[in-house]
Scaffold this active site. Structure first.
Site, mmCIF file in Angstrom:
data_model
loop_
_atom_site.group_PDB
_atom_site.id
_atom_site.type_symbol
_atom_site.label_atom_id
_atom_site.label_comp_id
_atom_site.label_asym_id
_atom_site.label_seq_id
_atom_site.Cartn_x
_atom_site.Cartn_y
_atom_site.Cartn_z
ATOM 1 N N LYS A 22 -11.277 -1.151 -9.523
ATOM 2 C CA LYS A 22 -10.010 -1.844 -9.259
ATOM 3 C C LYS A 22 -10.113 -2.708 -7.998
ATOM 4 O O LYS A 22 -9.712 -3.865 -8.001
ATOM 5 C CB LYS A 22 -8.883 -0.811 -9.073
ATOM 6 C CG LYS A 22 -7.581 -1.381 -8.562
ATOM 7 C CD LYS A 22 -6.510 -0.342 -8.458
ATOM 8 C CE LYS A 22 -6.422 0.351 -7.126
ATOM 9 N NZ LYS A 22 -5.941 -0.491 -6.001
ATOM 10 N N ASN A 23 -10.661 -2.143 -6.944
ATOM 11 C CA ASN A 23 -10.664 -2.866 -5.676
ATOM 12 C C ASN A 23 -11.684 -4.004 -5.628
ATOM 13 O O ASN A 23 -11.714 -4.769 -4.666
ATOM 14 C CB ASN A 23 -10.878 -1.892 -4.509
ATOM 15 C CG ASN A 23 -9.676 -0.993 -4.304
ATOM 16 O OD1 ASN A 23 -8.634 -1.188 -4.925
ATOM 17 N ND2 ASN A 23 -9.825 0.010 -3.443
ATOM 18 N N ARG A 92 0.765 -4.451 -4.337
ATOM 19 C CA ARG A 92 0.678 -4.686 -2.906
ATOM 20 C C ARG A 92 -0.502 -5.593 -2.566
ATOM 21 O O ARG A 92 -0.427 -6.467 -1.713
ATOM 22 C CB ARG A 92 0.558 -3.329 -2.195
ATOM 23 C CG ARG A 92 0.850 -3.389 -0.727
ATOM 24 C CD ARG A 92 -0.391 -3.558 0.078
ATOM 25 N NE ARG A 92 -0.064 -3.895 1.462
ATOM 26 C CZ ARG A 92 -0.945 -4.403 2.305
ATOM 27 N NH1 ARG A 92 -2.168 -4.627 1.917
ATOM 28 N NH2 ARG A 92 -0.601 -4.691 3.519
ATOM 29 N N CYS A 116 4.479 0.339 1.414
ATOM 30 C CA CYS A 116 4.214 0.933 0.112
ATOM 31 C C CYS A 116 4.272 2.446 0.260
ATOM 32 O O CYS A 116 4.627 2.954 1.317
ATOM 33 C CB CYS A 116 2.872 0.478 -0.433
ATOM 34 S SG CYS A 116 1.498 1.297 0.371
ATOM 35 N N ARG A 121 2.306 -1.305 5.557
ATOM 36 C CA ARG A 121 1.022 -1.969 5.282
ATOM 37 C C ARG A 121 1.080 -3.361 5.909
ATOM 38 O O ARG A 121 1.328 -4.364 5.230
ATOM 39 C CB ARG A 121 0.767 -2.076 3.768
ATOM 40 C CG ARG A 121 0.750 -0.762 3.012
ATOM 41 C CD ARG A 121 -0.575 -0.022 3.106
ATOM 42 N NE ARG A 121 -1.679 -0.650 2.435
ATOM 43 C CZ ARG A 121 -2.131 -0.309 1.229
ATOM 44 N NH1 ARG A 121 -1.527 0.636 0.536
ATOM 45 N NH2 ARG A 121 -3.193 -0.903 0.706
ATOM 46 N N ASP A 124 -0.833 -8.360 9.633
ATOM 47 C CA ASP A 124 -0.986 -9.161 10.854
ATOM 48 C C ASP A 124 -2.425 -9.670 11.030
ATOM 49 O O ASP A 124 -2.633 -10.806 11.488
ATOM 50 C CB ASP A 124 -0.558 -8.343 12.079
ATOM 51 C CG ASP A 124 -1.276 -7.003 12.162
ATOM 52 O OD1 ASP A 124 -1.364 -6.314 11.130
ATOM 53 O OD2 ASP A 124 -1.772 -6.652 13.254
ATOM 54 N N ASP A 304 -9.323 6.884 -0.133
ATOM 55 C CA ASP A 304 -8.855 6.959 -1.520
ATOM 56 C C ASP A 304 -9.379 8.201 -2.242
ATOM 57 O O ASP A 304 -8.826 8.601 -3.277
ATOM 58 C CB ASP A 304 -9.282 5.704 -2.304
ATOM 59 C CG ASP A 304 -8.492 4.476 -1.871
ATOM 60 O OD1 ASP A 304 -7.527 4.621 -1.103
ATOM 61 O OD2 ASP A 304 -8.853 3.364 -2.310
ATOM 62 N N ARG A 396 -2.231 2.391 -12.486
ATOM 63 C CA ARG A 396 -2.690 1.286 -11.621
ATOM 64 C C ARG A 396 -4.193 1.374 -11.368
ATOM 65 O O ARG A 396 -4.827 0.364 -11.067
ATOM 66 C CB ARG A 396 -1.964 1.315 -10.278
ATOM 67 C CG ARG A 396 -0.497 0.930 -10.348
ATOM 68 C CD ARG A 396 0.098 0.864 -8.957
ATOM 69 N NE ARG A 396 -0.826 0.209 -8.055
ATOM 70 C CZ ARG A 396 -1.228 0.684 -6.873
ATOM 71 N NH1 ARG A 396 -0.757 1.806 -6.420
ATOM 72 N NH2 ARG A 396 -2.090 0.022 -6.136
HETATM 73 C C1 UD1 Z 1 -7.967 -1.479 0.616
HETATM 74 C C2 UD1 Z 1 -7.958 -0.831 -0.746
HETATM 75 C C3 UD1 Z 1 -7.333 0.559 -0.690
HETATM 76 C C4 UD1 Z 1 -8.023 1.393 0.372
HETATM 77 C C5 UD1 Z 1 -8.058 0.657 1.701
HETATM 78 C C6 UD1 Z 1 -8.855 1.400 2.758
HETATM 79 C C7 UD1 Z 1 -7.797 -2.727 -2.233
HETATM 80 C C8 UD1 Z 1 -6.998 -3.464 -3.246
HETATM 81 N N1 UD1 Z 1 -7.216 -1.676 -1.669
HETATM 82 O O1 UD1 Z 1 -6.597 -1.638 1.002
HETATM 83 O O2 UD1 Z 1 -7.476 1.180 -1.963
HETATM 84 O O3 UD1 Z 1 -7.319 2.608 0.533
HETATM 85 O O4 UD1 Z 1 -8.656 -0.634 1.535
HETATM 86 O O5 UD1 Z 1 -10.143 1.629 2.316
HETATM 87 O O6 UD1 Z 1 -8.942 -3.038 -1.986
HETATM 88 N N2 UD1 Z 1 -4.122 -2.932 8.740
HETATM 89 C C9 UD1 Z 1 -3.389 -3.507 9.772
HETATM 90 N N3 UD1 Z 1 -3.175 -4.857 9.726
HETATM 91 C C10 UD1 Z 1 -3.666 -5.638 8.724
HETATM 92 C C11 UD1 Z 1 -4.407 -5.033 7.693
HETATM 93 C C12 UD1 Z 1 -4.610 -3.679 7.737
HETATM 94 O O7 UD1 Z 1 -2.922 -2.828 10.678
HETATM 95 O O8 UD1 Z 1 -3.433 -6.855 8.757
HETATM 96 C C13 UD1 Z 1 -4.352 -1.479 8.762
HETATM 97 C C14 UD1 Z 1 -3.699 -0.781 7.563
HETATM 98 O O9 UD1 Z 1 -2.345 -0.483 7.811
HETATM 99 C C15 UD1 Z 1 -4.545 0.449 7.426
HETATM 100 C C16 UD1 Z 1 -5.936 -0.042 7.848
HETATM 101 O O10 UD1 Z 1 -5.731 -1.233 8.574
HETATM 102 O O11 UD1 Z 1 -4.118 1.424 8.326
HETATM 103 C C17 UD1 Z 1 -6.870 -0.328 6.704
HETATM 104 O O12 UD1 Z 1 -6.258 -1.217 5.799
HETATM 105 P P1 UD1 Z 1 -7.085 -2.191 4.870
HETATM 106 O O13 UD1 Z 1 -8.541 -1.908 5.019
HETATM 107 O O14 UD1 Z 1 -6.614 -3.562 5.110
HETATM 108 O O15 UD1 Z 1 -6.634 -1.708 3.438
HETATM 109 P P2 UD1 Z 1 -6.236 -2.599 2.206
HETATM 110 O O16 UD1 Z 1 -7.086 -3.818 2.153
HETATM 111 O O17 UD1 Z 1 -4.771 -2.786 2.209
#
Ligand code: UD1
Length: 471
Positions: A22-23, A92, A116, A121, A124, A304, A396
């Site tokens: 999926k990812n 999301r 979510c 989430r 920034d 995950d 999902r």
């Molecule tokens: C992706 C995966 C999700 C997985 C996660 C962590 C997809 C579609 N989803 O989610 O299944 O659980 O990686 O391995 O690939 N953060 C910030 N600011 C930002 C972005 C992230 O503070 O702009 C924080 C998030 O709140 C979280 C951490 O960084 O605490 C990691 O998030 P991130 O790696 O971005 O996860 P996703 O890409 O949303």
């Protein structure tokens, strides 16, 4: 309301070819927008998040066809730059379209994704990086308006965010000059995105390490790509085997991507074998204590996989401590495990598990995608029947879950599983009033991948709505 009925307490046996990740498929579908040509993607799983992505691509002007696990996207006639809230809220991770639309069209308008089930989430880091690349971003009433032109930049991520790394990679393909991302996420899905980007002519290197370099403005063309197998789905089937006992092989998934999960189950007393693209877990007795499990970015223990592994360790003679470092709200499923008789105490981001001798089947509701999978895992190891609702979450990320588990453990007699409830939601009503929708939903759940194990066949119950798995 649909429910999955699982009768646990019987060992699993057999092998599963793990479906596409999926990812990986989601950012790669977004990346098909970058080229004004045709992209062909193989091994695309039949997931609701994939369907949501295809709807977004069509909304933007792509022509999309889907045959089995192959998706073809013709992005020649992309006209749209705006993704409305109703499409964004379906998934999301649709924020990943921001970088792709911006790269393709020079501007993009999306609604803010919001929080979510796992907690806030923020995006920034995505926005800060795009700003550093020259993007002008305005926010108004929950809508983000972004416009280029983009230029290459040096971007150091304060957290190795998966989504931000991917969004920057996508945007940077259209930026003038070179973009260097440091402290980039190193997840295998980032490497898969790089492989696809290279297949369509982009110049990207370093994915899989913490520095990714993108040379922008290369001429892009159509391409073909096969999505990697889903390491979290593989971890789920291994966890199911650890919970229920037996022997299960997961095929097609890279061993190195499973190492932290395999190590934990080995410590718990399971016999684990692995090879380049598969692994086997054998569990013949109660699970033992394991060292604390701390989730962290790849190659650490994946957040995950935390719920499914924790669920497996609820039964047995040992203790386990899980520290969740990535998401705030990742233990919501634990309340449901307690209803099954599990002994788990959660304090903030820490969960302490004391293995119990037996779990009992119960009425359960999936709170989110991986939490839902954790309930299935626990139910497989529990005595008696569990009825799991909230299946939209599970859909999902898992295609053909019931059929896979049925093939691994056998299935009892088909039984009516789409139960009517007094306070039934729209989903169940719609399916009953629209037999075609119900039929389509059933088709979505059939696996197209080879699965072998015992039983199945005429008694597999595949022609009932949700399967009744007697395992
Ligand atoms: C992706 C995966 C999700 C997985 C996660 C962590 C997809 C579609 N989803 O989610 O299944 O659980 O990686 O391995 O690939 N953060 C910030 N600011 C930002 C972005 C992230 O503070 O702009 C924080 C998030 O709140 C979280 C951490 O960084 O605490 C990691 O998030 P991130 O790696 O971005 O996860 P996703 O890409 O949303």
């Amino acid at each position: 309301m649909e429910e999955l009925i699982v009768t646990g307490g019987k060992p699993l046996s057999g092998s599963v070819a793990v479906h596409g990740a999926k990812n990986s498929v989601l950012p790669i579908l977004a990346a098909t927008l970058l080229t004004g040509s045709v992209s062909v993607l193989h091994n695309c799983p039949a997931l609701s998040d994939v369907t949501a992505s295809l709807v977004i691509l069509e909304h933007l002007g792509c022509r999309v066809t889907r045959e089995g696990d192959c998706i073809t996207v013709d992005a020649a006639a992309v006209t749209g730059t705006e993704i409305p809230h109703r499409l964004m809220r379906e998934m999301r991770s649709s924020v990943i379209f921001l970088g792709a639309v911006l790269a393709r069209c020079g501007e993009a308008e999306i609604s803010l994704p919001g929080g979510c089930e796992l907690g806030p989430r923020p995006i920034d880091l995505h926005l800060k990086a795009l700003t550093a690349m020259g993007c002008e971003i305005r926010e108004e009433g929950g809508t983000l308006r972004c416009s280029g032109p983009l230029r290459g930049a040096e971007i150091n991520l304060s957290i190795p965010s998966v989504g931000a790394t991917e969004n920057i990679m996508l945007a940077a393909t259209a930026a003038e000059g070179v973009t260097v991302i440091t402290n980039a996420a190193r997840e295998p899905e980032i490497e898969d995105l790089q492989r696809f980007l290279r297949a369509i002519g982009a110049e990207v290197s370093g994915a899989g390490s913490s520095t990714v370099v993108i040379h922008g403005k290369k001429p892009l063309h159509g391409g073909e790509h096969t999505i990697i197998a889903d390491r979290i789905v593989a971890a789920t089937y291994l966890s199911a085997c650890a919970a229920a006992g037996g022997q299960v092989q997961v095929l097609g998934v890279q061993r190195r991507q499973l190492l932290p999960v395999l190590d934990t189950f080995r410590e718990a007393g399971c016999l684990v074998r692995s090879w380049a693209d598969g692994a086997e877990l054998t569990c013949r007795g109660p699970l033992h204590s394991v060292r604390p499990v701390r989730t962290s970015p790849y190659p650490g223990f994946p957040t995950d996989a935390q719920p499914v592994v924790l669920a497996a360790l609820c039964k047995g003679g040992g203790t386990a401590v899980f520290v969740e470092t990535i998401f705030e709200n990742r233990f919501r499923y634990v309340g449901e495990l307690l209803r099954m008789g599990a002994d788990v105490r959660v304090e903030g981001r820490v969960a302490v598990v004391c293995g119990v001798k037996r779990l009992c089947g119960a009425q359960l509701e999936a709170p989110d995608l991986r939490g839902g999978a954790a309930l299935v895992v626990a139910a497989l190891g529990a005595d008696g029947e569990s009825h799991i609702t909230g299946l939209a979450h599970i859909d999902r990320g898992y295609a053909g879950l019931e059929a896979d588990l049925t093939a691994l453990g056998g299935c009892g007699h088909p039984k009516k599983t789409e139960r009517l409830r007094e306070n039934e939601g729209e989903r169940g009503r719609g399916d009953r009033e629209n037999p075609k929708a119900s039929e389509q939903a059933k088709k979505r759940r059939q696996p197209e991948r080879p699965v072998s194990g015992h039983l199945g066949g005429a008694d597999s119950g595949r022609d009932s709505g949700r399967l009744h798995c007697v395992l």
